[in-house]
Write a protein that holds these residues in place. Sequence first.
Motif, PDB file in Angstrom:
ATOM      1  N   TYR A 108      44.647  42.836  34.305  1.00  0.00           N
ATOM      2  CA  TYR A 108      45.835  42.997  33.462  1.00  0.00           C
ATOM      3  C   TYR A 108      45.447  43.187  32.001  1.00  0.00           C
ATOM      4  O   TYR A 108      45.968  44.081  31.314  1.00  0.00           O
ATOM      5  CB  TYR A 108      46.737  41.769  33.621  1.00  0.00           C
TER       6      TYR A 108
ATOM      7  N   SER B 205      46.752  47.465  34.929  1.00  0.00           N
ATOM      8  CA  SER B 205      48.113  47.247  35.392  1.00  0.00           C
ATOM      9  C   SER B 205      48.950  46.736  34.225  1.00  0.00           C
ATOM     10  O   SER B 205      48.427  46.081  33.321  1.00  0.00           O
ATOM     11  CB  SER B 205      48.138  46.227  36.533  1.00  0.00           C
ATOM     12  N   ASN B 206      50.253  47.041  34.267  1.00  0.00           N
ATOM     13  CA  ASN B 206      51.147  46.607  33.191  1.00  0.00           C
ATOM     14  C   ASN B 206      51.527  45.138  33.293  1.00  0.00           C
ATOM     15  O   ASN B 206      51.990  44.548  32.319  1.00  0.00           O
ATOM     16  CB  ASN B 206      52.426  47.452  33.195  1.00  0.00           C
ATOM     17  N   THR B 207      51.371  44.560  34.472  1.00  0.00           N
ATOM     18  CA  THR B 207      51.760  43.170  34.692  1.00  0.00           C
ATOM     19  C   THR B 207      50.686  42.437  35.489  1.00  0.00           C
ATOM     20  O   THR B 207      49.887  43.064  36.192  1.00  0.00           O
ATOM     21  CB  THR B 207      53.080  43.070  35.486  1.00  0.00           C
ATOM     22  N   ARG B 208      50.684  41.124  35.387  1.00  0.00           N
ATOM     23  CA  ARG B 208      49.734  40.331  36.182  1.00  0.00           C
ATOM     24  C   ARG B 208      50.079  40.423  37.662  1.00  0.00           C
ATOM     25  O   ARG B 208      49.201  40.409  38.500  1.00  0.00           O
ATOM     26  CB  ARG B 208      49.746  38.866  35.724  1.00  0.00           C
TER      27      ARG B 208
ATOM     28  N   ALA C   2      48.613  43.554  38.790  1.00  0.00           N
ATOM     29  CA  ALA C   2      47.157  43.439  38.818  1.00  0.00           C
ATOM     30  C   ALA C   2      46.704  42.687  40.061  1.00  0.00           C
ATOM     31  O   ALA C   2      45.719  43.056  40.710  1.00  0.00           O
ATOM     32  CB  ALA C   2      46.678  42.704  37.562  1.00  0.00           C
TER      33      ALA C   2
ATOM     34  N   ASP D 244      42.484  38.792  38.457  1.00  0.00           N
ATOM     35  CA  ASP D 244      43.768  39.469  38.275  1.00  0.00           C
ATOM     36  C   ASP D 244      44.191  39.485  36.811  1.00  0.00           C
ATOM     37  O   ASP D 244      44.758  40.471  36.320  1.00  0.00           O
ATOM     38  CB  ASP D 244      44.857  38.842  39.156  1.00  0.00           C
ATOM     39  N   ASN D 245      43.882  38.407  36.077  1.00  0.00           N
ATOM     40  CA  ASN D 245      44.228  38.360  34.661  1.00  0.00           C
ATOM     41  C   ASN D 245      43.417  39.371  33.858  1.00  0.00           C
ATOM     42  O   ASN D 245      43.949  40.046  32.965  1.00  0.00           O
ATOM     43  CB  ASN D 245      43.996  36.951  34.102  1.00  0.00           C
TER      44      ASN D 245
END
Length: 201
Positions: A100, A105-108, A111, A96-97
């Motif tokens: 991001y 994605s704009n945020t974790r 994401a 997920d990191n």
Amino acid sequence: MARYTGPTSKIARKFGEAIFGDDKAFEKKSYPPGQHGQTRRRGKQSEYSIQLMEKQKAKYTYGILEKQFRNVFANAKRKEGVTGEILLQLCECRLDNVVYRMGISNTRRGARQLVSHRHITVNGELVNIPSYSLKPGDVVGVREKSKSLQAIGDALAANSRVYEWITWNSDKMEGTFVAVPERSQIPENIKEQLIVELYSK
């Protein structure tokens, strides 16, 4: 899947940093939350309190709950090297990191949702586990059916971040996790040594 779903601006104000990314509410009220937030008349923090705050900041930044974060620390402690640096590196290797960091994605938090909803592939295979640990050379991409999603397109269009340990091919909508980042390459403002001291008590 356990995750923090509460207010983000309040948490960011608690730490005095926009740890969840751009936040208009934080910019408007950068002082601590609560009716006495602006007065800041608080006693001197204890050593334990400072260490605890740093651990909490790291947990919220990467979107990891306590039990999982403790497991990550235990894993870092078993490896050779500086435990604090390895801890952050393990957090950076999470799928997920990396989604991001690549700007998908704009945020974790966003994401993590993309991964959970099966929009992301690793080496051509669907992976829906946000905590999946990537290895150098792994290719992370957007699933073919998901390439037309507006949320992903908007995020990629707005992304201007560049990281040395990640490459991105905008035509294929996929990137390569080239290497585990060095501590100096990780931009997060986290004093990892305080976390090590806290868990070592």
